[in-house]
Enzyme design. Sequence first.
Site, PDB file in Angstrom:
ATOM      1  N   SER A  56       6.870   0.605   3.558  1.00 23.29           N
ATOM      2  CA  SER A  56       7.417   1.911   3.920  1.00 23.29           C
ATOM      3  C   SER A  56       8.758   1.779   4.633  1.00 23.29           C
ATOM      4  CB  SER A  56       6.445   2.629   4.851  1.00 23.29           C
ATOM      5  OG  SER A  56       5.162   2.662   4.290  1.00 23.29           O
TER       6      SER A  56
ATOM      7  N   PHE B  93       0.843  -1.206   0.000  1.00 29.64           N
ATOM      8  CA  PHE B  93       0.000   0.000   0.000  1.00 29.64           C
ATOM      9  C   PHE B  93       0.873   1.250   0.000  1.00 29.64           C
ATOM     10  CE2 PHE B  93      -2.703  -3.264   1.983  1.00 29.64           C
ATOM     11  CZ  PHE B  93      -3.727  -3.246   1.056  1.00 29.64           C
ATOM     12  N   CYS B  94       2.041   1.170   0.603  1.00 29.77           N
ATOM     13  CA  CYS B  94       2.963   2.295   0.631  1.00 29.77           C
ATOM     14  C   CYS B  94       4.373   1.734   0.680  1.00 29.77           C
ATOM     15  CB  CYS B  94       2.697   3.185   1.838  1.00 29.77           C
ATOM     16  SG  CYS B  94       3.773   4.617   1.932  1.00 29.77           S
ATOM     17  N   PRO B  95       5.228   1.941  -0.304  1.00 27.60           N
ATOM     18  CA  PRO B  95       5.096   2.904  -1.388  1.00 27.60           C
ATOM     19  C   PRO B  95       4.184   2.500  -2.539  1.00 27.60           C
ATOM     20  CG  PRO B  95       7.189   1.746  -1.566  1.00 27.60           C
ATOM     21  CD  PRO B  95       6.548   1.290  -0.289  1.00 27.60           C
TER      22      PRO B  95
ATOM     23  N   SER C  13       1.162   7.854  -2.003  1.00 29.62           N
ATOM     24  CA  SER C  13       0.985   6.472  -2.446  1.00 29.62           C
ATOM     25  C   SER C  13      -0.207   5.826  -1.739  1.00 29.62           C
ATOM     26  CB  SER C  13       2.262   5.672  -2.203  1.00 29.62           C
ATOM     27  OG  SER C  13       2.670   5.790  -0.878  1.00 29.62           O
TER      28      SER C  13
END
Lengths: 77, 378
Positions: free
Chosen positions: B294, A14-16, B195
């Site tokens: 992340s 989901f992130c990045p 994002s």
Amino acid sequence: MATEAKIIDARGSFCPGPLMELIKGIRQEAVGVVLEVWSSDRGSAKDIPEWVARAGHEVVGNVEADNIFKIQVKKLR
Amino acid sequence: MTRIVLLGGGVGGSMVSNQLARQLKPEILRGEVEITVINESDTHVYQPYFLYMAFDQAVPADAKRPERAVLNNQIKLVVGHAERVDREAKDVVMGDGAHIPYDYLVIATGSRPAPETVPGLVEGGHIFYTEEGALKLRDALAEFTGGRVLVTVGVPHKCPVAPVEFTLMVRDWLDTHGFESSEVLYTYPIGRLHSLEPVAAWATEIFDQRRIDSRTFFNVETVDSEKKTVTTLEGDTVSYDLLVAIPPHLGQDIVKRSGLGDAGNWIATDRHSLLMQGTDNIYVLGDATNLPISKAGSTAHFQADVVSSNLVNRIHGGLGSVRYDGKVFCFIEAGNDEATYVKFDYQHPPKPQPPTEMIHLYKLAFNKMYWLSAAGIL
């Protein structure tokens, strides 16, 4: 689909997220390399080709199997 | 004796080693286990303070403690330059020629901003991802005379909410320092403002309320420091008066010297076991992995719980079967003395909450409590 590709496994990212993972790959790999992004996000099948067109690279494959989207991108510049 | 060596004494290395030292205390005291942390510096730095330093809301001393004071007394600390990992000999070769052997190696070397990878960026841009850069930006803001503040975001980068936080905070700073008419232009590499889709939706709304302009599909290729312009991979050229860039990051050079990583010095890591792919005795956590999650202290925090649990279990004769689920938690400073947070994992997308003063106050409190996290307590 190209037979030789560097896999970017961005499932569950989901992130990045899959597109950012692709941009990372594009930045660090050499011209001519084919990258294959794996994504569990349906949006990737649309937003990855959109960025690839803007950035001057080429989508050479885009398939779905078992809700996993596999998009191959060749670095052109 | 089983030797566990941790390469890197940042968030991940400190948490894992402290958790191990507490849980393996009897084995350490009996001389059956030895835990060694190798760190380049004798100082532990809490990096989230850099954002506050840029606005003169914190000073470097606030972010630092001696590494020795962060680590449990049962841990051996080696301060020095590690040259490479020798997987065949199972040791870490130090810059002074010393060899530090391991049975288990934990790589927690982090990442570094690499502005030198974008031509012109070092000369033309400011960064707040290092102490030196944050202080330089603080001074530049103090001398700011107005105009466009341009925020750019490189890929990959750590602390993925920091660009949004900086943008909201700089708008707040401009408005309260007589620069209400100055423009803030936020840019982002993909087709939305963040994002994380919910964060992008939230940012779109709040940027509109706070007079922040934005552009997407914006990947900086070069900076012209004389003309004060940036040009992107997508072909756009934009001018600036103050450029604040989140540069692309790289894994540490020791990963390259050891032949452990890819072209960006990221180490191929199993997303659940956190073992380096192809090994059964090298764990990787935090920014050093190639995982699509992340790069943030909280990621290292949740991964540290997995790595330490599995190491303790294996030393006690188990198989080390605890799996990392991709969990990440990030506070998001929203300016105006408010903050929010996001939490997600491989299976569950985030659901951000509206910013509140209470979450901002908790974030400020966590900045002080961080040292309990590094100690492996919180």
